[in-house]
Motif scaffolding. Sequence first.
Motif, short mmCIF file in Angstrom:
data_model
loop_
_atom_site.label_atom_id
_atom_site.label_comp_id
_atom_site.label_asym_id
_atom_site.label_seq_id
_atom_site.Cartn_x
_atom_site.Cartn_y
_atom_site.Cartn_z
N SER A 157 5.76 0.05 -3.37
CA SER A 157 4.61 -0.65 -2.82
C SER A 157 3.34 0.14 -3.14
O SER A 157 3.38 1.32 -3.51
N PHE A 158 2.20 -0.50 -2.97
CA PHE A 158 0.91 0.16 -3.20
C PHE A 158 0.78 1.40 -2.31
O PHE A 158 0.31 2.45 -2.76
N ALA A 159 1.22 1.28 -1.06
CA ALA A 159 1.14 2.42 -0.14
C ALA A 159 2.04 3.55 -0.59
O ALA A 159 1.67 4.73 -0.54
N GLU A 160 3.24 3.23 -1.06
CA GLU A 160 4.16 4.27 -1.53
C GLU A 160 3.62 4.95 -2.78
O GLU A 160 3.75 6.17 -2.95
N LEU A 161 2.98 4.19 -3.67
CA LEU A 161 2.43 4.76 -4.88
C LEU A 161 1.36 5.81 -4.57
O LEU A 161 1.22 6.81 -5.29
N HIS A 162 0.60 5.60 -3.50
CA HIS A 162 -0.49 6.51 -3.18
C HIS A 162 -0.14 7.45 -2.03
O HIS A 162 -1.03 8.12 -1.50
N GLY A 163 1.13 7.55 -1.71
CA GLY A 163 1.55 8.44 -0.64
C GLY A 163 1.12 9.88 -0.82
O GLY A 163 0.70 10.54 0.15
N PRO A 164 1.20 10.47 -2.05
CA PRO A 164 0.82 11.87 -2.22
C PRO A 164 -0.68 12.13 -2.19
O PRO A 164 -1.12 13.29 -2.17
N VAL A 165 -1.50 11.07 -2.20
CA VAL A 165 -2.95 11.24 -2.31
C VAL A 165 -3.54 11.60 -0.95
O VAL A 165 -3.21 10.97 0.06
N PRO A 166 -4.43 12.62 -0.89
CA PRO A 166 -5.14 12.88 0.37
C PRO A 166 -5.94 11.66 0.81
O PRO A 166 -6.34 10.83 -0.02
N SER A 167 -6.18 11.54 2.11
CA SER A 167 -6.93 10.40 2.65
C SER A 167 -6.27 9.07 2.32
O SER A 167 -6.87 8.18 1.72
N PRO A 168 -5.00 8.89 2.71
CA PRO A 168 -4.29 7.64 2.36
C PRO A 168 -4.96 6.40 2.93
O PRO A 168 -4.76 5.30 2.42
N GLU A 169 -5.77 6.56 4.00
CA GLU A 169 -6.44 5.40 4.58
C GLU A 169 -7.39 4.74 3.58
O GLU A 169 -7.66 3.54 3.66
N VAL A 170 -7.87 5.53 2.62
CA VAL A 170 -8.74 4.96 1.58
C VAL A 170 -8.00 3.87 0.81
O VAL A 170 -8.55 2.82 0.49
N PHE A 171 -6.72 4.10 0.55
CA PHE A 171 -5.97 3.16 -0.26
C PHE A 171 -5.42 2.00 0.56
O PHE A 171 -5.07 0.96 -0.01
N VAL A 172 -5.36 2.16 1.87
CA VAL A 172 -5.08 1.00 2.73
C VAL A 172 -6.22 0.00 2.60
O VAL A 172 -6.01 -1.21 2.42
N ARG A 173 -7.45 0.51 2.65
CA ARG A 173 -8.62 -0.37 2.50
C ARG A 173 -8.68 -0.93 1.08
O ARG A 173 -9.06 -2.09 0.88
#
Length: 299
Positions: A157-173
């Motif tokens: 999923s998009f959230a799983e793809l960006h799991g290692p990135v700091p500030s994951p809330e950015v990618f939720v938005r």
Amino acid sequence: MSFPFPLAHDTYRISANVEPATAPILHVGASHEAVLQARSAILDREPRRFVAAPHAGPASWDALVWLLGRTAVERPAEVSLERDGHAYRWHDARLGVEQEFVLGEDSTLPEHPLAFAGRRVEEDVVVLGARDDRLWLDAGMVVFASVWSLAFDAGMSFAELHGPVPSPEVFVRAERFLLRLHPGDAYRRLNWGLQLDDRPDLSLDAFPEWGLRRAALRVADVGAEVHLRTEVQHLVRLPMTGAVLFLIGVRTLPLAEVAAVPSWRTRLVSVLDTLPPEVRDYKDLGVLGPLAADWLRDR
């Protein structure tokens, strides 16, 4: 200089930093043919650089038509795409390639539609399917990844793809933003890092070829060997299926050429000096960042 310098401010924080795309979207550099040959050679040697879930067929065809159509719009003197109902004829005079196909009929192409399209553009291509109000990595041809592997990430999923990135809330938005795009909308963002030499393929698949040197960090000539890497990323809501096409174009520039532009030199030094620890770690700039900043400062 046409290099897409990626830093808009003197400090850097993880952000979506998207803006409406402007033409051209697809890069055609002086070494266009050589880049396409290199991309095809990697895919032929390592087929795992291409993945496509069985259910990704319609979105892959959608991506193919959009990409081939975009090449024709942006390079009308060299490329054409003619349509007669569901039948198409695409011609690229520069590459000497012509292909007729029928939309949705895989047998009319020599390979999977997304792979066929991915061999004709300089960008890596990823199809994010939209289901259940979420995005999923359904298909892609990625040969110039930066410390990730398409084969490993496929199906996430998009959230799983960006799991290692700091500030994951950015990618939720960011995911919510992408799901609200209208068909045909296109946006652009820039990502960046530092690397040794100008190698575009920093994938985990090729780690044995570049990882040891990166770990050792033996640099004789910082200005020539250390490069600023910019990823020009485009996000397009495909018109027929509503999937999101993610394009990643890689450009590199040695620090000696960055230093030749005073505003770039001072801004990159400022950014490297003020990176938050979590961002520095994520981008693996704990050693390379200060090395580059000190060299640029001395210029």
